[in-house]
Design a protein around this motif. Structure first.
Motif, short mmCIF file in Angstrom:
data_model
loop_
_atom_site.label_atom_id
_atom_site.label_comp_id
_atom_site.label_asym_id
_atom_site.label_seq_id
_atom_site.Cartn_x
_atom_site.Cartn_y
_atom_site.Cartn_z
N ASP A 70 113.94 -9.61 4.50
CA ASP A 70 112.63 -9.63 5.06
C ASP A 70 111.31 -10.18 4.07
O ASP A 70 110.47 -10.82 4.27
N LYS A 85 108.82 -10.61 14.97
CA LYS A 85 108.36 -10.07 13.55
C LYS A 85 107.17 -10.95 13.52
O LYS A 85 106.17 -10.61 12.33
N LYS A 86 106.73 -12.27 14.12
CA LYS A 86 105.69 -12.99 14.19
C LYS A 86 105.60 -13.35 12.59
O LYS A 86 104.60 -13.58 12.04
N TYR A 104 107.67 -10.94 4.76
CA TYR A 104 107.59 -9.87 5.82
C TYR A 104 107.68 -8.60 5.24
O TYR A 104 109.01 -7.92 4.70
N ARG A 106 107.27 -5.73 6.63
CA ARG A 106 107.79 -4.61 7.74
C ARG A 106 106.45 -3.88 8.34
O ARG A 106 105.15 -4.43 7.91
N ARG A 107 106.45 -2.93 9.14
CA ARG A 107 105.09 -2.33 9.75
C ARG A 107 105.02 -1.00 9.30
O ARG A 107 105.88 -0.33 9.05
N LYS A 113 100.57 -1.58 12.36
CA LYS A 113 100.23 -2.75 11.87
C LYS A 113 101.17 -3.39 11.01
O LYS A 113 101.90 -2.66 10.25
N GLU A 114 101.29 -4.64 10.83
CA GLU A 114 101.94 -5.42 9.76
C GLU A 114 101.38 -4.72 8.15
O GLU A 114 100.22 -4.79 8.10
#
Length: 349
Positions: A70, A85-86, A104, A106-107, A113-114
């Motif tokens: 990620d 995951k956009k 990425y 994560r959230r 929110k990311e």
């Protein structure tokens, strides 16, 4: 030069990999992420679904592989993964795609929110604060260091050294409280400054307004310690350079005192100062946490402290990775600046 950059980049990647390992395993076992996402009201079936979504039902080594995949800018993701995951970037392949992407992170457990978006919104505040503090520390510190060296063994020299020792000894959070109390509360009517504030404020009639005066106190607080170190380094380096033969030769050729000090002495004394400036700039990005919290300045530091209070670990982990990345980039920049400032330095890898 190219081989040097490649080697420094490789070292930086190894450092960041070490940080990723440390961050991942450091936050293992701190609470149940599924429960932190849902709170205390989630039923067992929903908790199991969340655990599966976060890959918490997998062995730890596999969770680590997923995490590295990620946060890495080059990774392999499925189409479904990219959509859910956009992810943003360039993708090659069919069902499983080679991704050149933004990491990425994560959230957030709390806001959903990311983490990248949360930190991106806070980053300008921290960058502006660190730049303002470093500009203040550099300009004043180099000036005081040069004056102390040129006026050695006078009251100017003694005063500059004494002030720098006080600056090094005083913790930033302590100085922050003092400055906030005296200049933001006791003398607020004269200074026009407030104890807390951020880069923008909401006016009920005019909407979002810029407030640069809120930057003054946190920037001064954050800049005191690097200012003290830069003063001492500049003084020491200048005293060493002023004793060199080429300085006496420059005076013998009839060059003015100003030209000798600025063009010959100061330029050759800047290497240790650059080390301090670049190193402290990266340090300020990380060390602004408590200063931002004290003054209510919206930046990565305040966001991270708030996330720690709420056990929002993805935000904390993302903040550590972003800060480590800045450390690596600033150190590479510092090494490149050495060769530009001092021709004696050779970047031969």
């Amino acid at each position: 030069m190219f081989s040097y950059l490649v080697k420094k980049t490789a070292y930086g990647i190894l450092v960041l990999l070490g940080v990723v390992v440390m961050v991942f395993f450091l936050f293992q076992g701190f609470g149940d992420p599924a429960r932190l996402v849902l709170g205390q009201t989630g039923d067992s079936a929903t908790i199991q679904n969340i655990r599966k979504e976060l890959a918490l039902d997998q062995p730890v080594w596999k969770q680590f592989i997923y995490y590295v995949n990620d946060v890495s800018p080059i990774a392999i993701h499925s189409k479904a993964d990219i959509a859910s995951k956009k992810l943003r970037g360039f993708f090659i392949g069919g069902e499983q795609q080679l991704a050149f992407k933004m990491p990425y992170l994560r959230r957030s457990y709390q806001t959903k929110k990311e983490v990248g978006v949360v930190l991106y919104e806070a980053l300008p505040g921290t960058m502006l604060l660190a730049l303002a503090a470093m500009l203040f520390a550099t300009v004043v510190g180099v000036f005081l260091g040069v004056v102390a060296a040129v006026k050695q063994n006078t009251w100017m020299d003694t005063g500059a050294v004494f002030a720098s020792v006080l600056g090094i000894s005083a913790p930033s959070f302590f100085m922050g409280i003092l400055l906030a109390y005296f200049f933001g509360f006791v003398l607020s009517d004269y200074t026009g400054l407030q104890m807390t504030g951020s880069l923008f404020y909401i006016d009920p009639f005019l909407g979002k307004q810029l407030s640069l005066k809120s930057l003054v106190l946190p920037a001064l607080t954050l800049g005191i310690r690097p200012l003290a170190i830069i003063t001492q380094l500049t003084r020491s380096a200048m005293l060493d350079v002023l004793d060199q033969d080429y300085i006496r030769t420059a005076y013998a050729k009839g060059l003015s005192r100003r030209v000798v000090l600025l063009r010959h002495a100061l330029r050759n004394a800047l290497n240790p100062v650059i080390t301090a400036i670049t190193g402290w700039f990266a340090e300020l990005l990380a060390g602004a946490f408590f200063v931002e919290y004290i003054f209510g300045w919206k930046g990565i530091g305040k966001v991270t402290v708030d996330a720690l209070e709420k056990l929002d670990f993805p935000v904390v982990m993302g903040s550590v990775l972003v800060t480590a990345t800045f450390f690596v980039l600033v150190n590479i920049l510092a090494d490149l600046l050495y060769g530009m400032i001092d021709p004696r330095v050779r970047l031969n890898g």
